[in-house]
Scaffold this motif. Structure first.
Motif, PDB file in Angstrom:
ATOM      1  N   ASP A 169     -13.075   4.607  -9.053  1.00  0.00           N
ATOM      2  CA  ASP A 169     -11.754   4.595  -9.671  1.00  0.00           C
ATOM      3  C   ASP A 169     -11.304   3.152  -9.869  1.00  0.00           C
ATOM      4  O   ASP A 169     -11.686   2.255  -9.101  1.00  0.00           O
ATOM      5  N   THR A 170     -10.498   2.948 -10.877  1.00  0.00           N
ATOM      6  CA  THR A 170      -9.927   1.612 -11.099  1.00  0.00           C
ATOM      7  C   THR A 170      -8.475   1.538 -10.649  1.00  0.00           C
ATOM      8  O   THR A 170      -7.945   0.445 -10.448  1.00  0.00           O
ATOM      9  N   LEU A 171      -7.828   2.695 -10.488  1.00  0.00           N
ATOM     10  CA  LEU A 171      -6.414   2.724 -10.119  1.00  0.00           C
ATOM     11  C   LEU A 171      -6.112   4.053  -9.435  1.00  0.00           C
ATOM     12  O   LEU A 171      -6.616   5.092  -9.844  1.00  0.00           O
ATOM     13  N   VAL A 172      -5.299   3.989  -8.383  1.00  0.00           N
ATOM     14  CA  VAL A 172      -4.776   5.199  -7.750  1.00  0.00           C
ATOM     15  C   VAL A 172      -3.259   5.091  -7.762  1.00  0.00           C
ATOM     16  O   VAL A 172      -2.693   4.118  -7.251  1.00  0.00           O
ATOM     17  N   SER A 173      -2.603   6.081  -8.360  1.00  0.00           N
ATOM     18  CA  SER A 173      -1.146   6.133  -8.406  1.00  0.00           C
ATOM     19  C   SER A 173      -0.649   7.065  -7.314  1.00  0.00           C
ATOM     20  O   SER A 173      -1.142   8.193  -7.176  1.00  0.00           O
ATOM     21  N   VAL A 174       0.320   6.597  -6.540  1.00  0.00           N
ATOM     22  CA  VAL A 174       0.832   7.364  -5.402  1.00  0.00           C
ATOM     23  C   VAL A 174       2.343   7.545  -5.555  1.00  0.00           C
ATOM     24  O   VAL A 174       3.076   6.565  -5.773  1.00  0.00           O
ATOM     25  N   THR A 175       2.800   8.802  -5.434  1.00  0.00           N
ATOM     26  CA  THR A 175       4.232   9.118  -5.449  1.00  0.00           C
ATOM     27  C   THR A 175       4.615   9.629  -4.072  1.00  0.00           C
ATOM     28  O   THR A 175       3.952  10.518  -3.521  1.00  0.00           O
ATOM     29  N   PHE A 176       5.683   9.083  -3.505  1.00  0.00           N
ATOM     30  CA  PHE A 176       6.104   9.464  -2.160  1.00  0.00           C
ATOM     31  C   PHE A 176       6.804  10.823  -2.160  1.00  0.00           C
ATOM     32  O   PHE A 176       7.409  11.239  -3.154  1.00  0.00           O
ATOM     33  N   ALA A 177       6.736  11.479  -1.011  1.00  0.00           N
ATOM     34  CA  ALA A 177       7.454  12.737  -0.825  1.00  0.00           C
ATOM     35  C   ALA A 177       8.951  12.466  -0.717  1.00  0.00           C
ATOM     36  O   ALA A 177       9.382  11.334  -0.437  1.00  0.00           O
ATOM     37  N   ASP A 178       9.757  13.479  -0.952  1.00  0.00           N
ATOM     38  CA  ASP A 178      11.212  13.325  -0.875  1.00  0.00           C
ATOM     39  C   ASP A 178      11.621  12.836   0.502  1.00  0.00           C
ATOM     40  O   ASP A 178      11.112  13.316   1.532  1.00  0.00           O
ATOM     41  N   GLY A 179      12.521  11.881   0.512  1.00  0.00           N
ATOM     42  CA  GLY A 179      13.035  11.372   1.774  1.00  0.00           C
ATOM     43  C   GLY A 179      12.234  10.246   2.387  1.00  0.00           C
ATOM     44  O   GLY A 179      12.640   9.685   3.406  1.00  0.00           O
ATOM     45  N   VAL A 180      11.098   9.905   1.803  1.00  0.00           N
ATOM     46  CA  VAL A 180      10.259   8.828   2.340  1.00  0.00           C
ATOM     47  C   VAL A 180      10.692   7.511   1.696  1.00  0.00           C
ATOM     48  O   VAL A 180      10.715   7.388   0.472  1.00  0.00           O
ATOM     49  N   GLY A 181      11.027   6.521   2.532  1.00  0.00           N
ATOM     50  CA  GLY A 181      11.444   5.222   2.028  1.00  0.00           C
ATOM     51  C   GLY A 181      10.275   4.410   1.517  1.00  0.00           C
ATOM     52  O   GLY A 181       9.105   4.703   1.806  1.00  0.00           O
TER      53      GLY A 181
END
Length: 853
Positions: free
Chosen positions: A672-684
């Motif tokens: 992979d060249t990139l991994v996009s990460v979205t946090f769960a609700d409430g995670v700073g």
């Protein structure tokens, strides 16, 4: 020796200082050009030697016959060949030895946990070949790998990472592999193959980590038996090979590798240097022309006396051109020696800052010496031609005049011609960037804009100097007022002197604006297309690095702090006969993590034989949702895919998207060249980033970046490019400063009596020095202001012209702080250029100066 030649030689002997600035301008311009050509020849020879060493002992290379090339990878992707072919090859009586060569991306971590290399040169891993004739590397310490997990690394990589024999570290393949260093190797007697890193492992480990399945190799290297030539060996191997596999000579393999470098990066690099050489010579042209114009004006009475004594126009013109020719030849010859020094300096500098240049002796070819010599002579003679013609037109009666000072101003004809050129430049440029996008029209308009600035210089100089010098009357009193009046004395001379600096500042401003626009564009793309909270990414530029493990995104998705994690891999296939890069991903989270614009169809429905493409590519291929298209992969297989989705935005997603399941049968070394990460609700932000970084450490510790950090890292190469540009343009600015200093020096000689009278009526040495320095600053301010305006305009043209070459909209940005720094540097440079002429003026003997005619 003719009379005109004797007069020229006598004039040069008597007025050597007059031509000091011209000599330096020609010498530096020629030195830069010669250094560029010598550097290019040296690099080509070094790459030839390097790849020759890499294939020394290899008389033939067996590989896949077909390669898929894409716009981003012109070297191409080839499928592996079966290692069992080694047995078939070794049965030939023409073969002495054969060995599989398995190569892929592999990046070592240093003792501090940071990756070694990766910002430019490749980071390679492969199997260690025991046959010394087929292996370009030689053991310098330790032993060859014999058990799983053991590796040999090149000594340069070990030193860069603080590693020694016996140390244990991580190798990204891209899956992290714990390895133990058992040996250090050299390449051709050096610590490595230029800045490339190499990790050699056992064949079993190489097959496990670098190929999709065991029994495959990138190529098979073959050594011929005694008395067998390379061509004879290839002819003997060809009938033994299956369909789709070919044999080429070792010499052809080395030449192919060299062409891949010299045909792309090296050509681009030397082309960039040649552009800056041209800028330096263009700046020198203005300085040379101005010098000869002033000298001819000062020698009006002398030339008139020659005419009165019987000299013809041709003889007076020839005398001036002979002077220019002598200066040109001597200065160009000195420039050749300086060019060799510049090439040696560049050869030492660029590897130190990470450029992938191999070491080698300087190569000084005949063309690299003759061409700069000829260019230097032509530039100098061409610059002196108009002043020489003007000298030949001097009337004999001019010998009776008191003054021989050039008081020429700006004619109405020049104003009309300049205005017409400027209007044509604006019309061409606007047509090329707005009406009918055309790089050629935009480029022609930009070139015409430069010409119009030069033509309008004398027209604008009077008004500009009055405005720029206005505060001097109040701030510097009489000295400031006199400085402003001196700069206004000859608008044509002021404009010609400032034009050299204007061009240098314009090119600096052009690249500054373009660099800022590229950064703004990248920031715009990330903010518009990237919907994740953090990104895990590979280096922003260069061929190095190993990529990211495809297992990283699923591991991150398991964390409670993470809602979505999706990786973007890269593949290649031919679509409608043309090589295209493929984005390999999980389409569900992919659609949630990236803004794709308007989507027709469904990304979730891709499956094993579905593909998503951008609207632009769909229109080119004549495809719609539900259409079928054939993809040909590097492994030789062809499959029919159905278009399941058409999306509008391809900035980060690429033009073609398929699933990992569809790519799996055709992959070689998956990454992979990139991994996009979205946090769960409430995670700073801090908590989420720390959680992602903790998991990433288990996969080779790649960088975890916020959205802003990712945008900045993606544009990381721009600052390096600008630093290089500024360093190269420093020479052009220096030549412009020489022109200002030389013009002031000649003007002081011209105004000797006037300066003596000023001193006689009470002007102090300090006031005289201040007057000359402020005159220099005013000329530099005029050139800097014009350069900033022209550079900003050309930067806008370049951004708009580039905008039409991609689907992404380029953002135009003007960096006020950087341009302010450029302006301050220009003014400081003007003050610096006036130091020596001011000091010389202050040392004039008052009585002798007053009595000067």
């Amino acid at each position: 020796m003719s009379a005109s030649v004797r007069i020229s030689v006598a004039s040069l002997r008597g007025h050597k200082r007059r031509f000091a600035g011209t000599f330096l301008a020609v010498m530096l311009g020629v030195a830069f050009l010669a250094g560029t050509l010598v550097m290019g020849d040296t690099l080509r020879a070094s790459f030839d030697t390097m790849f020759g060493n890499a294939t020394r002992g290899t008389d033939a290379v067996v590989r896949s016959a077909d390669a898929i090339t894409t716009p981003d990878d012109t070297r191409g992707t080839r499928r592996p060949v079966p290692t069992r072919l080694v047995e078939t090859i070794e049965r030939s009586d023409k073969v002495a030895a054969a060995a599989p060569s398995i190569q892929g991306a592999g990046q070592l971590l240093g003792k501090d946990g940071d990756p070694i290399g990766g910002q430019g040169p490749p980071t390679l891993a492969g199997n260690w070949i025991d046959d010394a004739g087929l292996n370009a590397y030689r053991l310098a310490e330790g032993r060859a790998p014999s058990r799983t997990g053991e590796v040999v690394v090149n000594r340069g990589a070990a030193e860069a990472g603080g590693l020694e024999v016996g140390d244990t570290t991580t190798l990204r393949t891209p899956d992290p592999v714990q390895v133990r260093i058992v040996g250090l190797a050299t390449f051709g007697g050096e610590d490595g193959m230029a800045q490339t890193t190499f990790t050699g492992m056992t064949q079993a480990d190489a097959e496990k980590y670098l190929t999709p399945k065991p029994g495959q190799a990138s190529t098979i290297q073959v050594r011929a038996g005694p008395g067998v030539g390379e061509r004879e060996l290839v002819d003997a191997l060809t009938p033994l090979l299956p369909k789709g596999v070919e044999a080429i000579t070792g010499e052809a393999s080395a030449a192919e590798n060299t062409d891949n470098i010299s045909g792309q990066f090296l050509t681009l690099f030397t082309g960039l240097l040649l552009v800056f050489s041209g800028v330096a010579l263009l700046v020198a042209t203005f300085s040379i022309h101005n010098t000869f114009a002033i000298v001819v004006a000062q020698r009006t009475r002398e030339n008139a006396l020659l005419r009165a004594l019987g000299a013809s126009r041709r003889q007076v013109t020839g005398s001036t051109l002979v002077e220019a020719g002598v200066v040109a030849v001597v200065a160009s010859a000195a420039g050749l020696a300086g060019g060799i020094g510049i090439a040696a300096g560049l050869q030492a500098l660029f590897p130190a800052i990470g450029f992938p240049f191999p070491e080698g002796d300087l190569v000084v070819g005949a063309l690299s010496m003759l061409l700069p010599l000829a260019v230097g002579v032509v530039v100098c003679l061409g610059s002196a031609l108009l002043p020489a013609v003007r000298a030949g037109r001097t009337a004999p009666l001019a010998a009776l005049r008191e003054s021989a000072v050039d008081h020429s101003g700006a004619s109405r004809r020049r104003a009309v011609a300049g205005a017409a050129l400027a209007a044509a430049a604006v019309a061409l440029t606007l047509t090329g960037v707005l009406a009918t996008p055309s790089i050629w029209l935009a480029g022609a308009g930009a070139a015409l804009a430069l010409v119009s600035f030069v033509v309008l210089g004398p027209v604008a100089s009077s008004r500009a100097v009055r405005i720029l010098g206005g505060p001097l009357d109040r701030l510097r009193g009489v000295s400031g007022g006199l400085a402003r009046r001196n700069a206004l004395r000859s608008p044509k001379r002021t404009a010609a002197t400032a034009s050299a600096l204007m061009i240098g500042v314009a090119v600096v401003s052009l690249f500054t604006v373009f660099g800022a626009s590229l950064k703004a564009t990248m920031d715009q793309i990330v903010n518009r297309s990237f919907a994740g909270d953090v990104a895990v990414s590979t280096p922003g530029f260069g061929a190095g690095g190993s990529g990211l493990s495809p297992k990283l995104a699923p591991a991150l998705a398991q964390r409670p702090e993470v809602e979505t994690a999706v990786g973007l891999g890269r593949g290649a296939a031919e679509v409608d006969g043309e090589g295209r890069a493929l984005t390999v991903t999980d389409p569900g989270p992919f659609a949630r993590s990236f803004d794709l614009g308007t989507v027709e169809g469904s990304l979730a429905a891709l499956g094993d034989h579905g593909i998503a493409i951008t609207r632009g590519e769909a229109e080119k291929q004549g495809l719609t949702v539900g259409s079928r298209t054939e993809l040909a992969f590097a492994d030789g297989k062809k499959e029919t895919f159905t278009v399941r989705a058409v999306y509008g935005r391809s900035e980060l997603a690429g033009d073609y998207v398929i699933t990992r399941e569809a790519w799996a049968p055709h992959r070689i070394q998956d990454a992979d060249t990139l991994v996009s990460v979205t946090f769960a609700d409430g995670v700073g932000a801090a908590e989420g980033k720390a959680a992602v970084a903790a998991t990433a450490r288990e996969f080779g510790n790649p960088d975890v970046q916020t959205r802003a950090e990712y945008a900045q890292a993606s544009a990381g190469g721009i600052d390096m490019m600008l630093t290089l540009v500024y360093a190269l343009l420093a020479l052009a600015v220096f030549i412009a400063l020489l022109g200002i200093a030389n013009t002031l020096t000649l003007a002081i000689h011209e105004r000797t009596r006037e300066l003596g009278l000023l001193r006689a009526v009470g002007q102090t040495r300090a006031q005289l020095r201040a007057m000359v320095r402020w005159e220099s600053v005013l000329v530099a301010a005029f050139g800097t202001a014009g350069g900033l305006a022209l550079g900003a305009f050309l930067g806008w043209v370049l951004v708009k012209a580039s905008d039409g070459t991609t689907e992404s909209a380029f953002a135009f940005a003007v960096p006020p702080v950087r341009l302010a720094v450029v302006a301050l540097v220009g003014l400081a440079a003007g003050a610096l250029a006036g130091l020596r002429p001011a000091r010389r003026a202050a040392r004039l003997d008052v009585l002798r100066a007053v009595s000067t005619e």
